[in-house]
Scaffold this motif. Structure first.
Motif, PDB file in Angstrom:
ATOM      1  N   ALA A 160     -17.202  -4.353   0.470  1.00  0.00           N
ATOM      2  CA  ALA A 160     -17.057  -2.928   0.787  1.00  0.00           C
ATOM      3  C   ALA A 160     -18.294  -2.368   1.471  1.00  0.00           C
ATOM      4  CB  ALA A 160     -16.742  -2.133  -0.481  1.00  0.00           C
ATOM      5  N   GLU A 190     -15.216 -10.746  -5.259  1.00  0.00           N
ATOM      6  CA  GLU A 190     -14.471  -9.924  -4.310  1.00  0.00           C
ATOM      7  C   GLU A 190     -12.967  -9.929  -4.533  1.00  0.00           C
ATOM      8  OE1 GLU A 190     -16.100  -7.917  -2.822  1.00  0.00           O
ATOM      9  OE2 GLU A 190     -18.084  -8.743  -2.458  1.00  0.00           O
ATOM     10  N   ALA A 232     -17.167   0.903  -2.876  1.00  0.00           N
ATOM     11  CA  ALA A 232     -15.843   1.358  -2.446  1.00  0.00           C
ATOM     12  C   ALA A 232     -15.480   2.715  -3.039  1.00  0.00           C
ATOM     13  CB  ALA A 232     -14.786   0.321  -2.827  1.00  0.00           C
ATOM     14  N   ASN A 291     -11.181  -6.664  -4.099  1.00  0.00           N
ATOM     15  CA  ASN A 291     -11.091  -6.090  -2.763  1.00  0.00           C
ATOM     16  C   ASN A 291      -9.975  -6.713  -1.941  1.00  0.00           C
ATOM     17  OD1 ASN A 291     -13.194  -4.041  -2.662  1.00  0.00           O
ATOM     18  ND2 ASN A 291     -14.618  -5.733  -2.969  1.00  0.00           N
ATOM     19  N   HIS A 317     -12.927  -0.316  -8.731  1.00  0.00           N
ATOM     20  CA  HIS A 317     -12.943  -0.530  -7.277  1.00  0.00           C
ATOM     21  C   HIS A 317     -14.263  -1.054  -6.736  1.00  0.00           C
ATOM     22  CE1 HIS A 317      -9.160   1.672  -7.283  1.00  0.00           C
ATOM     23  NE2 HIS A 317      -9.740   2.656  -7.921  1.00  0.00           N
TER      24      HIS A 317
END
Lengths: 195, 195
Positions: free
Chosen positions: B30, B111, A31, B114, A27
């Motif tokens: 994040a 990313e 995060a 995410n 993650h």
DNA sequence: GTCTATAAGCCGATAGAC
DNA sequence: GTCTATCGGCTTATAGAC
């Protein structure tokens, strides 16, 4: 005297590092909450602070441990023979080592920006020194006339990026084994730098 | 009727995207709050929601816009000549395009995790279709006998990783210009795949 | 060694004034 | 189009019981 075997500390400490590695890789550092790590370990959040001063240390220890283990493994490589033989060994070692540790490799590349400046500087120095080991082989090959390497630094970065890239697409149990992949990459690297 | 020129919306909307791109690239999705983006734009946080339904859409729009622009730019590439000529154009295009947009390239690689699953699937399809364009050139060269490419998919991933890697170390104003870098990389790629 | 409870503050997102 | 105020919830980290 050895420590008491199998104490809670001996069991929980590695679990914390493993949980952090797994969750950071999946993650991303920012995060993942300390609560999430605690839940993955199976303890309450306060317990984590018995094993780490803070979240940043968890990340730094993972990255620095990974780089130290990489260097130690590379130290065991056979450095005899000509530059081509040494380069082939480096290529196979790098691919094999990285394919075996996809999570550690992933966070070592992705989470650099989440390190404090002081920690980032230390990790960068380790990375640079690993790159220098490959550059030394390329420079030796160029000096002996075996290699065509107009710019050893750029060739080093190109080869490392190409090899490390396998971790973005390789999945165990797929079409190719790790050895198949290493064969194919060595073929390309060899042709790219041979005079 | 054209819209009113220079309305606040026309000015603020691109500023929001630019601020998000800059901050996501620097600190990671994040780690960046909507409040931080608002401050970078120079508005209060509530105003942001006039331009985006939520934070996720900000990220998805950046990635999807980047991939669409990359494909559109590649569409303009000269596709005449033999496979070697087409490959050289691809190498120079890919390096040039990526060196000009370091922030967009960075978040496009960092990313992905995410994104929501639905958004990730869309971006992955775009990325795959870009990779396929390089693979088509390699396959054509292998078919004509000009290239030695034992596995076109692996060669594609290796070349893309090597080329995209320039963005991790290249800094404008350094020892080499973008053209210098492209020359060196084309030399290596050409030698790696030529029969 | 692990727990619960808590401090002090930031998060994404919304409502409604102007 | 931008603002202020606010909701409910989550954050890292600490204190102290057991």
């Amino acid at each position: 005297m050895a420590r008491t075997q199998g104490s809670h500390s001996d069991i929980t400490r590695p679990k914390v590092a493993e949980a952090a590695l797994r969750l950071f890789a999946r993650h991303g550092y920012a995060a993942v909450s300390m609560r999430a790590i605690a839940a993955e370990v199976g303890v309450q959040v306060g317990t984590l602070y018995h094993y780490t001063p803070d979240k940043q240390a968890l990340l730094y220890d993972l990255l620095s441990g990974h780089m130290a283990a990489l260097m130690a493994a590379h130290d065991g490589l056979d450095q005899t023979g000509d530059a081509a033989a040494r380069l082939e060994r480096f290529v196979r070692f790098h691919i094999g080592y990285h394919l075996d540790r996809p999570e550690a490799v992933f966070i070592a590349y992705m989470e650099l920006r989440n390190l404090t400046l002081a920690n980032f500087t230390r990790i960068e120095a380790l990375r640079r020194s690993y790159e220098d080991r490959l550059e030394a082989v390329l420079t030796a090959g160029a000096a002996s006339g075996a290699f065509h390497v107009p710019d050893s630094r750029i060739a080093t970065m190109a080869v490392i990026a190409m090899l490390t890239g396998v971790t973005t697409w390789y999945r165990p149990g797929g079409r190719l084994t790790g050895a198949d992949v290493a064969d194919l990459y060595w073929d390309m690297v060899c042709r790219a730098v041979t005079a």
